[in-house]
Design a protein around this motif. Sequence first.
Motif, PDB file in Angstrom:
ATOM      1  N   TRP A 110      37.410  17.853  28.592  1.00 15.76           N
ATOM      2  CA  TRP A 110      35.996  17.492  28.585  1.00 15.76           C
ATOM      3  C   TRP A 110      35.224  18.242  29.663  1.00 15.76           C
ATOM      4  O   TRP A 110      34.008  18.426  29.534  1.00 15.76           O
ATOM      5  N   ASP A 111      35.897  18.690  30.730  1.00 14.49           N
ATOM      6  CA  ASP A 111      35.194  19.419  31.780  1.00 14.49           C
ATOM      7  C   ASP A 111      34.689  20.779  31.298  1.00 14.49           C
ATOM      8  O   ASP A 111      33.749  21.332  31.857  1.00 14.49           O
ATOM      9  N   THR A 114      30.302  21.524  27.182  1.00 17.12           N
ATOM     10  CA  THR A 114      28.938  21.272  27.640  1.00 17.12           C
ATOM     11  C   THR A 114      28.137  20.474  26.623  1.00 17.12           C
ATOM     12  O   THR A 114      27.245  19.727  27.002  1.00 17.12           O
ATOM     13  N   ARG A 142      31.726  25.888  28.322  1.00 18.03           N
ATOM     14  CA  ARG A 142      31.152  26.566  29.484  1.00 18.03           C
ATOM     15  C   ARG A 142      31.401  28.069  29.464  1.00 18.03           C
ATOM     16  O   ARG A 142      30.538  28.847  29.800  1.00 18.03           O
ATOM     17  N   ALA A 178      32.125  12.798  23.871  1.00 14.06           N
ATOM     18  CA  ALA A 178      31.757  13.958  24.688  1.00 14.06           C
ATOM     19  C   ALA A 178      30.714  13.568  25.738  1.00 14.06           C
ATOM     20  O   ALA A 178      30.810  13.970  26.901  1.00 14.06           O
ATOM     21  N   ARG A 182      31.576  13.848  29.676  1.00 14.22           N
ATOM     22  CA  ARG A 182      30.859  14.902  30.401  1.00 14.22           C
ATOM     23  C   ARG A 182      30.169  14.325  31.617  1.00 14.22           C
ATOM     24  O   ARG A 182      30.020  14.986  32.630  1.00 14.22           O
TER      25      ARG A 182
END
Length: 184
Positions: A110-111, A114, A142, A178, A182
């Motif tokens: 999840w990091d 975006t 990202r 998400a 996030r």
Amino acid sequence: MPLPFLTADRAFEAADDVALPFDDRDRWRRPYRPGPWRVGAAAICLMLASFVLFAGVIIALTGTFGGAGVVFGLALAIIVGALRLLRMGIWVSARGLRQVSFFVTRTTGWDRVTAVRTVQQPVRWLGLPRTVQGQALLPTLRDRAASDLPPLMTTHNADFLGRFEAFDRAADTIEAWAAEYRRG
């Protein structure tokens, strides 16, 4: 014998107002049920495997054990293929988003995500080269452009062909996962 990968968790359907209705969010879950096209194709494969197994037994009874071994191996390959076909789809957990295809599984944390959004675009019909106008759930990462990524799911794939409400529910659930992770 329960097949947990075949049915979606009942909590997704029971708690329509809560996007993440789970206590154990580390477990991988599919937020929708497999579609009738996918289940039907797997059922046909399993039926074919039963005929191949029957042929293997007949070959083994005639005394040709090498040939029977080859036929049993073929039946095993068909069964594994049918089970993999049922396992295909999008899976979510607190760790990320997992896209399971027939040969490849991609997991994205999840990091790195975006955004996950639904867009109107030409999509492939049942994975074939023919395209039709439909909706697709697209991730934005990202470090990659959105145009480089395949859609997570579409309204015309084997899970959602003719099931537009199920697509909307599944897309909303994945977008909620998400959004939740996030932030965190």
